[in-house]
Design a protein around this motif. Sequence first.
Motif, PDB file in Angstrom:
ATOM      1  N   ALA A 156       0.836  -1.233  -0.101  1.00  0.00           N
ATOM      2  CA  ALA A 156       0.105  -0.030  -0.071  1.00  0.00           C
ATOM      3  C   ALA A 156       0.828   1.310  -0.066  1.00  0.00           C
ATOM      4  O   ALA A 156       0.565   2.251  -0.840  1.00  0.00           O
ATOM      5  CB  ALA A 156      -0.904  -0.045   1.270  1.00  0.00           C
ATOM      6  N   ALA A 157       1.885   1.321   0.774  1.00  0.00           N
ATOM      7  CA  ALA A 157       2.773   2.517   0.775  1.00  0.00           C
ATOM      8  C   ALA A 157       3.212   3.092  -0.160  1.00  0.00           C
ATOM      9  O   ALA A 157       3.343   4.150  -0.836  1.00  0.00           O
ATOM     10  CB  ALA A 157       3.573   2.487   2.323  1.00  0.00           C
ATOM     11  N   LYS A 158       4.053   1.927  -1.003  1.00  0.00           N
ATOM     12  CA  LYS A 158       4.636   2.296  -2.229  1.00  0.00           C
ATOM     13  C   LYS A 158       3.727   2.648  -3.307  1.00  0.00           C
ATOM     14  O   LYS A 158       3.945   3.676  -4.073  1.00  0.00           O
ATOM     15  CB  LYS A 158       5.404   1.170  -2.733  1.00  0.00           C
ATOM     16  N   THR A 159       2.306   2.284  -3.116  1.00  0.00           N
ATOM     17  CA  THR A 159       1.468   2.353  -4.212  1.00  0.00           C
ATOM     18  C   THR A 159       0.978   3.758  -4.208  1.00  0.00           C
ATOM     19  O   THR A 159       0.887   4.351  -5.074  1.00  0.00           O
ATOM     20  CB  THR A 159       0.262   1.350  -4.031  1.00  0.00           C
ATOM     21  N   ARG A 160       0.537   4.013  -3.127  1.00  0.00           N
ATOM     22  CA  ARG A 160       0.094   5.673  -2.750  1.00  0.00           C
ATOM     23  C   ARG A 160       1.118   6.510  -2.939  1.00  0.00           C
ATOM     24  O   ARG A 160       0.898   7.512  -3.724  1.00  0.00           O
ATOM     25  CB  ARG A 160      -0.257   5.592  -1.339  1.00  0.00           C
ATOM     26  N   ALA A 161       2.493   6.280  -2.624  1.00  0.00           N
ATOM     27  CA  ALA A 161       3.591   7.330  -2.833  1.00  0.00           C
ATOM     28  C   ALA A 161       3.682   7.490  -4.246  1.00  0.00           C
ATOM     29  O   ALA A 161       3.930   8.545  -5.024  1.00  0.00           O
ATOM     30  CB  ALA A 161       4.570   6.696  -2.183  1.00  0.00           C
ATOM     31  N   THR A 162       4.068   6.349  -5.170  1.00  0.00           N
ATOM     32  CA  THR A 162       4.170   6.455  -6.478  1.00  0.00           C
ATOM     33  C   THR A 162       3.091   7.061  -7.166  1.00  0.00           C
ATOM     34  O   THR A 162       3.168   8.088  -8.101  1.00  0.00           O
ATOM     35  CB  THR A 162       4.290   4.909  -7.092  1.00  0.00           C
ATOM     36  N   LEU A 163       1.761   6.725  -6.919  1.00  0.00           N
ATOM     37  CA  LEU A 163       0.825   7.178  -7.764  1.00  0.00           C
ATOM     38  C   LEU A 163       0.387   8.645  -7.333  1.00  0.00           C
ATOM     39  O   LEU A 163      -0.092   9.417  -8.182  1.00  0.00           O
ATOM     40  CB  LEU A 163      -0.557   6.369  -7.527  1.00  0.00           C
ATOM     41  N   THR A 164       0.455   9.007  -6.187  1.00  0.00           N
ATOM     42  CA  THR A 164       0.399  10.495  -5.787  1.00  0.00           C
ATOM     43  C   THR A 164       1.499  11.314  -6.575  1.00  0.00           C
ATOM     44  O   THR A 164       1.325  12.555  -6.859  1.00  0.00           O
ATOM     45  CB  THR A 164       0.496  10.581  -4.193  1.00  0.00           C
ATOM     46  N   GLY A 165       2.840  10.867  -6.623  1.00  0.00           N
ATOM     47  CA  GLY A 165       3.805  11.763  -7.389  1.00  0.00           C
ATOM     48  C   GLY A 165       3.388  11.740  -8.852  1.00  0.00           C
ATOM     49  O   GLY A 165       3.450  12.766  -9.323  1.00  0.00           O
ATOM     50  N   ALA A 166       2.732  10.745  -9.124  1.00  0.00           N
ATOM     51  CA  ALA A 166       2.271  10.610 -10.697  1.00  0.00           C
ATOM     52  C   ALA A 166       1.225  11.654 -10.839  1.00  0.00           C
ATOM     53  O   ALA A 166       1.347  12.583 -11.847  1.00  0.00           O
ATOM     54  CB  ALA A 166       2.111   9.445 -11.165  1.00  0.00           C
ATOM     55  N   LEU A 167       0.220  11.693 -10.045  1.00  0.00           N
ATOM     56  CA  LEU A 167      -0.709  12.791 -10.168  1.00  0.00           C
ATOM     57  C   LEU A 167      -0.485  14.169  -9.935  1.00  0.00           C
ATOM     58  O   LEU A 167      -0.898  15.046 -10.522  1.00  0.00           O
ATOM     59  CB  LEU A 167      -1.858  12.360  -9.070  1.00  0.00           C
ATOM     60  N   ASP A 168       0.641  14.267  -9.098  1.00  0.00           N
ATOM     61  CA  ASP A 168       1.053  15.683  -8.842  1.00  0.00           C
ATOM     62  C   ASP A 168       1.779  16.167 -10.230  1.00  0.00           C
ATOM     63  O   ASP A 168       1.879  17.346 -10.539  1.00  0.00           O
ATOM     64  CB  ASP A 168       2.206  15.652  -7.616  1.00  0.00           C
ATOM     65  N   ARG A 211       0.080  20.452  -6.210  1.00  0.00           N
ATOM     66  CA  ARG A 211      -0.392  19.091  -5.314  1.00  0.00           C
ATOM     67  C   ARG A 211      -1.563  18.525  -5.857  1.00  0.00           C
ATOM     68  O   ARG A 211      -2.412  19.541  -6.211  1.00  0.00           O
ATOM     69  CB  ARG A 211      -0.384  19.592  -3.805  1.00  0.00           C
ATOM     70  N   ALA A 212      -2.033  17.518  -5.869  1.00  0.00           N
ATOM     71  CA  ALA A 212      -3.314  16.967  -6.156  1.00  0.00           C
ATOM     72  C   ALA A 212      -4.101  17.393  -5.518  1.00  0.00           C
ATOM     73  O   ALA A 212      -4.323  17.477  -4.389  1.00  0.00           O
ATOM     74  CB  ALA A 212      -3.057  15.430  -6.206  1.00  0.00           C
ATOM     75  N   ALA A 213      -5.318  17.741  -6.088  1.00  0.00           N
ATOM     76  CA  ALA A 213      -6.542  18.411  -5.606  1.00  0.00           C
ATOM     77  C   ALA A 213      -7.361  17.371  -4.917  1.00  0.00           C
ATOM     78  O   ALA A 213      -7.051  16.060  -5.316  1.00  0.00           O
ATOM     79  CB  ALA A 213      -7.256  19.140  -6.644  1.00  0.00           C
ATOM     80  N   GLN A 214      -8.180  17.560  -4.058  1.00  0.00           N
ATOM     81  CA  GLN A 214      -9.096  16.550  -3.256  1.00  0.00           C
ATOM     82  C   GLN A 214     -10.035  16.110  -4.316  1.00  0.00           C
ATOM     83  O   GLN A 214     -10.694  14.931  -4.230  1.00  0.00           O
ATOM     84  CB  GLN A 214      -9.551  17.203  -2.117  1.00  0.00           C
ATOM     85  N   SER A 215     -10.284  16.870  -5.331  1.00  0.00           N
ATOM     86  CA  SER A 215     -11.353  16.230  -6.390  1.00  0.00           C
ATOM     87  C   SER A 215     -10.763  14.983  -7.226  1.00  0.00           C
ATOM     88  O   SER A 215      -9.347  14.944  -7.338  1.00  0.00           O
ATOM     89  CB  SER A 215     -11.924  17.265  -7.327  1.00  0.00           C
ATOM     90  N   VAL A 216     -11.576  14.361  -8.050  1.00  0.00           N
ATOM     91  CA  VAL A 216     -10.871  13.182  -8.953  1.00  0.00           C
ATOM     92  C   VAL A 216     -10.375  13.657  -9.763  1.00  0.00           C
ATOM     93  O   VAL A 216     -10.981  14.383 -10.528  1.00  0.00           O
ATOM     94  CB  VAL A 216     -12.091  12.295  -9.012  1.00  0.00           C
ATOM     95  N   LEU A 244      -6.260   1.647  -4.540  1.00  0.00           N
ATOM     96  CA  LEU A 244      -6.467   2.683  -5.305  1.00  0.00           C
ATOM     97  C   LEU A 244      -8.044   3.374  -4.830  1.00  0.00           C
ATOM     98  O   LEU A 244      -7.970   4.629  -5.089  1.00  0.00           O
ATOM     99  CB  LEU A 244      -6.780   2.265  -6.766  1.00  0.00           C
ATOM    100  N   ALA A 245      -8.839   2.522  -4.459  1.00  0.00           N
ATOM    101  CA  ALA A 245     -10.105   3.118  -4.087  1.00  0.00           C
ATOM    102  C   ALA A 245      -9.889   4.214  -2.869  1.00  0.00           C
ATOM    103  O   ALA A 245     -10.609   4.936  -2.449  1.00  0.00           O
ATOM    104  CB  ALA A 245     -11.160   2.100  -3.762  1.00  0.00           C
ATOM    105  N   SER A 246      -8.935   3.879  -1.986  1.00  0.00           N
ATOM    106  CA  SER A 246      -8.761   4.703  -0.881  1.00  0.00           C
ATOM    107  C   SER A 246      -8.078   6.227  -1.121  1.00  0.00           C
ATOM    108  O   SER A 246      -8.080   6.972  -0.270  1.00  0.00           O
ATOM    109  CB  SER A 246      -7.714   4.060   0.248  1.00  0.00           C
ATOM    110  N   MET A 247      -7.527   6.416  -2.351  1.00  0.00           N
ATOM    111  CA  MET A 247      -7.005   7.586  -3.027  1.00  0.00           C
ATOM    112  C   MET A 247      -8.224   8.524  -3.437  1.00  0.00           C
ATOM    113  O   MET A 247      -8.823   8.168  -4.448  1.00  0.00           O
ATOM    114  CB  MET A 247      -5.838   7.256  -3.919  1.00  0.00           C
ATOM    115  N   ARG A 248      -8.224   9.546  -2.736  1.00  0.00           N
ATOM    116  CA  ARG A 248      -9.426  10.390  -3.222  1.00  0.00           C
ATOM    117  C   ARG A 248      -9.212  11.125  -4.699  1.00  0.00           C
ATOM    118  O   ARG A 248     -10.314  11.443  -5.166  1.00  0.00           O
ATOM    119  CB  ARG A 248      -9.417  11.977  -2.245  1.00  0.00           C
TER     120      ARG A 248
END
Length: 387
Positions: A156-168, A211-216, A244-248
């Motif tokens: 989970a931690a690696k997935t969230r960090a990697t995808l948050t960076g991609a969205l940013d 930074r990634a917004a809270q919206s989808v 993935l579903a836990s990421m806003r």
Amino acid sequence: MAASSAVGEGRLRRWRMVLGGGEADGTGCALSGRDAAMDAALGALYGGGGGGERSRKGSGERSAGLGGSAPNVARWLGDIRTYFPSSVVQVMQRDAIERLGLSALLLEPEMLEAVEPDVHLVGTLLSLNKAMPETTKETARAVVRKVVEQLEKKLAAKTRATLTGALDRSARISRPRHHDIDWDRTIRANLKNYLPEYRTVVPERLIGYGRAAQSVKKEVILCIDQSGSMAASVVYASVFGAVLASMRSIATRLVVFDTAVVDLTDQLDDPVDVLFGTQLGGGTDINRALAYCQSKITRPADTVVVLISDLYEGGIRNEMLKRVAAMKASGVEFVTLLALSDEGAPAYDREHAAALAALGAPAFACTPDLFPEVMAAALEKRPLPVP
């Protein structure tokens, strides 16, 4: 001399354990104590006797058997957990289920309490789900939950960090705050402003990412083949789906299919519920599943569709390929994974894989560790890190 003799005896002992005993092994080495007990556990599975010397059939082929009773198997499961590390125990359990047909015994609660939980055991339990008596289901869910929690903790931690960076990074801005500056891109963009006398670059133009917004921001659809060969992939995909579903910033949909299509999105908050909502085995209609996924796409340019399948299509092949082509033409990022597991690619339909590659959707097997990188590349619309 004593040390040399001890080394020689150690080698003979190891060869004796490998060869399995009997007149043909040529070692002349007798086992005792813990070694004899380990050999008995191995012999019960791979040699057939259950005693120290592994028996052979008349043809010279080794036989194997733990007997048909639950007590014998439960005792053996306890033995192998005593004598071997967890990784070896998992392999031996898998071999026992496959070689000796012990699946039926897993329907008994006392057996489930004795096994070492792992991804492959979860796959076996899910395939037995419909035949499982009520007295066993709670124990089975506890086994599955233990494996799911281990996987979530690991991934989970690696997935969230990697995808948050991609969205940013997908939200580049020209006037970033100091801690949002992308220094690598900023330096490259300002190399013409290098001052030799000061040995520095003057960053006239800053490049950063908001930074990634809270919206989808992105939508992801996981479309999972639940045929029997895809069991491990179903387990991993369910865990990733929950992460993935836990990421806003990501709207996640999870769809499983055989010849029918089931949308399990409303169960994504608990991957155990997702897994028990699957039904491993049966036929495959990829075209029907993709038709359903296509009907749920509202923002093609911001959507990633991940098809996880061995591509053995029981539906309409040409229609399947047309749907993939149409989705890509509309701006959808389409990813085809032949497997999402550590075992590599299973048997798969090479003709369909080649056809998808020709459409710009290369099909490849993906390990769980690589999956976050694959998803990050898809979200950023850059080339996939195909192994």
